[in-house]
Design a protein around this motif. Structure first.
Motif, PDB file in Angstrom:
ATOM      1  N   VAL A   1      68.387  44.679  75.264  1.00  0.00           N
ATOM      2  CA  VAL A   1      69.125  45.594  76.122  1.00  0.00           C
ATOM      3  C   VAL A   1      70.281  46.233  75.359  1.00  0.00           C
ATOM      4  CG1 VAL A   1      70.595  43.778  77.114  1.00  0.00           C
ATOM      5  CG2 VAL A   1      70.258  45.899  78.350  1.00  0.00           C
ATOM      6  N   TRP A   2      70.951  45.485  74.487  1.00  0.00           N
ATOM      7  CA  TRP A   2      72.100  46.027  73.759  1.00  0.00           C
ATOM      8  C   TRP A   2      71.660  46.940  72.628  1.00  0.00           C
ATOM      9  CZ3 TRP A   2      75.314  45.842  77.197  1.00  0.00           C
ATOM     10  CH2 TRP A   2      75.507  44.718  78.003  1.00  0.00           C
ATOM     11  N   VAL A   3      70.527  46.655  72.021  1.00  0.00           N
ATOM     12  CA  VAL A   3      69.981  47.555  70.999  1.00  0.00           C
ATOM     13  C   VAL A   3      69.616  48.885  71.656  1.00  0.00           C
ATOM     14  CG1 VAL A   3      68.109  47.903  69.337  1.00  0.00           C
ATOM     15  CG2 VAL A   3      69.125  45.631  69.607  1.00  0.00           C
ATOM     16  N   ASN A   4      68.894  48.822  72.778  1.00  0.00           N
ATOM     17  CA  ASN A   4      68.515  50.030  73.505  1.00  0.00           C
ATOM     18  C   ASN A   4      69.753  50.790  73.985  1.00  0.00           C
ATOM     19  OD1 ASN A   4      65.883  49.270  73.165  1.00  0.00           O
ATOM     20  ND2 ASN A   4      65.568  48.625  75.271  1.00  0.00           N
ATOM     21  N   ASN A   5      70.741  50.061  74.467  1.00  0.00           N
ATOM     22  CA  ASN A   5      71.962  50.684  74.955  1.00  0.00           C
ATOM     23  C   ASN A   5      72.640  51.491  73.845  1.00  0.00           C
ATOM     24  OD1 ASN A   5      73.792  50.942  77.230  1.00  0.00           O
ATOM     25  ND2 ASN A   5      75.249  49.872  75.911  1.00  0.00           N
ATOM     26  N   ASN A   6      72.721  50.922  72.658  1.00  0.00           N
ATOM     27  CA  ASN A   6      73.333  51.644  71.535  1.00  0.00           C
ATOM     28  C   ASN A   6      72.524  52.881  71.150  1.00  0.00           C
ATOM     29  OD1 ASN A   6      75.474  49.931  71.432  1.00  0.00           O
ATOM     30  ND2 ASN A   6      74.811  48.841  69.607  1.00  0.00           N
ATOM     31  N   ILE A   7      71.215  52.772  71.216  1.00  0.00           N
ATOM     32  CA  ILE A   7      70.359  53.930  70.918  1.00  0.00           C
ATOM     33  C   ILE A   7      70.632  55.044  71.918  1.00  0.00           C
ATOM     34  CG2 ILE A   7      67.966  54.758  70.908  1.00  0.00           C
ATOM     35  CD1 ILE A   7      67.228  51.931  69.786  1.00  0.00           C
ATOM     36  N   TYR A   8      70.672  54.704  73.189  1.00  0.00           N
ATOM     37  CA  TYR A   8      70.928  55.713  74.218  1.00  0.00           C
ATOM     38  C   TYR A   8      72.334  56.306  74.079  1.00  0.00           C
ATOM     39  CZ  TYR A   8      66.651  54.006  76.405  1.00  0.00           C
ATOM     40  OH  TYR A   8      65.359  53.656  76.652  1.00  0.00           O
ATOM     41  N   LEU A   9      73.309  55.481  73.726  1.00  0.00           N
ATOM     42  CA  LEU A   9      74.671  55.986  73.541  1.00  0.00           C
ATOM     43  C   LEU A   9      74.763  56.961  72.368  1.00  0.00           C
ATOM     44  CD1 LEU A   9      76.839  52.826  74.302  1.00  0.00           C
ATOM     45  CD2 LEU A   9      76.494  54.851  75.730  1.00  0.00           C
ATOM     46  N   VAL A  10      74.001  56.722  71.320  1.00  0.00           N
ATOM     47  CA  VAL A  10      73.953  57.667  70.190  1.00  0.00           C
ATOM     48  C   VAL A  10      73.340  58.986  70.655  1.00  0.00           C
ATOM     49  CG1 VAL A  10      72.848  58.139  67.954  1.00  0.00           C
ATOM     50  CG2 VAL A  10      73.971  55.948  68.361  1.00  0.00           C
ATOM     51  N   HIS A  11      72.295  58.915  71.455  1.00  0.00           N
ATOM     52  CA  HIS A  11      71.678  60.126  72.005  1.00  0.00           C
ATOM     53  C   HIS A  11      72.684  60.892  72.868  1.00  0.00           C
ATOM     54  CE1 HIS A  11      67.218  59.806  71.216  1.00  0.00           C
ATOM     55  NE2 HIS A  11      67.650  58.646  70.778  1.00  0.00           N
ATOM     56  N   ILE A  12      73.411  60.178  73.714  1.00  0.00           N
ATOM     57  CA  ILE A  12      74.387  60.819  74.600  1.00  0.00           C
ATOM     58  C   ILE A  12      75.508  61.460  73.790  1.00  0.00           C
ATOM     59  CG2 ILE A  12      76.153  60.344  76.350  1.00  0.00           C
ATOM     60  CD1 ILE A  12      74.138  58.189  77.459  1.00  0.00           C
ATOM     61  N   ALA A  13      75.992  60.766  72.768  1.00  0.00           N
ATOM     62  CA  ALA A  13      77.049  61.329  71.909  1.00  0.00           C
ATOM     63  C   ALA A  13      76.547  62.577  71.184  1.00  0.00           C
ATOM     64  CB  ALA A  13      77.520  60.281  70.900  1.00  0.00           C
ATOM     65  N   THR A  14      75.308  62.551  70.739  1.00  0.00           N
ATOM     66  CA  THR A  14      74.715  63.722  70.079  1.00  0.00           C
ATOM     67  C   THR A  14      74.601  64.884  71.053  1.00  0.00           C
ATOM     68  OG1 THR A  14      73.457  62.267  68.612  1.00  0.00           O
ATOM     69  CG2 THR A  14      72.704  64.547  68.776  1.00  0.00           C
ATOM     70  N   ASP A  15      74.176  64.606  72.278  1.00  0.00           N
ATOM     71  CA  ASP A  15      74.068  65.655  73.302  1.00  0.00           C
ATOM     72  C   ASP A  15      75.420  66.300  73.574  1.00  0.00           C
ATOM     73  OD1 ASP A  15      71.396  64.980  73.554  1.00  0.00           O
ATOM     74  OD2 ASP A  15      71.678  63.778  75.361  1.00  0.00           O
ATOM     75  N   ILE A  16      76.445  65.472  73.723  1.00  0.00           N
ATOM     76  CA  ILE A  16      77.779  65.994  74.022  1.00  0.00           C
ATOM     77  C   ILE A  16      78.314  66.812  72.855  1.00  0.00           C
ATOM     78  CG2 ILE A  16      80.184  65.302  74.430  1.00  0.00           C
ATOM     79  CD1 ILE A  16      79.002  62.961  76.118  1.00  0.00           C
TER      80      ILE A  16
END
Length: 140
Positions: free
Chosen positions: A12-27
């Motif tokens: 869950v924490w690995v996936n969470n970090n992946i999604y957070l990188v995607h969100i930061a890239t989007d922003i």
């Protein structure tokens, strides 16, 4: 807890970090698109070049809409990841079990991103058309 997941941490924490990188890239991408015209105008003013032709275009607005869709998909995936793994957030396993089947975004994430990437390509390609190059204006 380290920012990067350590060996043996729940997925869950690995996936969470992946999604957070995607969100930061989007922003970040959203900021670049939103401020493209003002920053380019400032740069051109410093260089002593004309800035009358630099404005937010129809293609920019299309790209902003697509990046917003990317952001929605990534936020939804991150939220689904946390909801699906509530037992790792301190909730009882009995309570968390009812959410283990919430996986629609997880299983369709790559397809949704591919579709949005195709739309983004089309929006960038549209920059070559006269309609897309026109100044964006809201008409009632």
């Amino acid at each position: 807890m380290a920012i990067l997941p350590q060996f043996g941490d729940p997925q869950v924490w690995v996936n969470n970090n992946i999604y957070l990188v995607h969100i930061a890239t989007d922003i970040t991408l959203m900021a670049f698109i939103l401020f493209r015209a003002p920053l380019t105008r400032k740069l051109y003013e410093r260089l002593g070049k004309a800035t009358k032709h630099i404005h937010l275009t129809n293609a920019d607005v299309g790209l902003i809409a697509i990046v917003m869709a990317f952001l929605v998909v990534d936020l939804t995936a991150a939220i689904e990841n946390l909801v699906r793994n509530l037992e790792h957030l301190g909730f009882s396993e009995d309570f968390a079990k009812q959410f283990w089947d919430y996986n629609w975004v997880f299983y369709h994430f790559a397809d949704m991103k591919r579709i949005l990437l195709g739309l983004e390509f089309l929006a960038i390609w549209s920059y070559t058309t006269k309609v897309a190059q026109k100044k964006f204006s809201i008409s009632a």
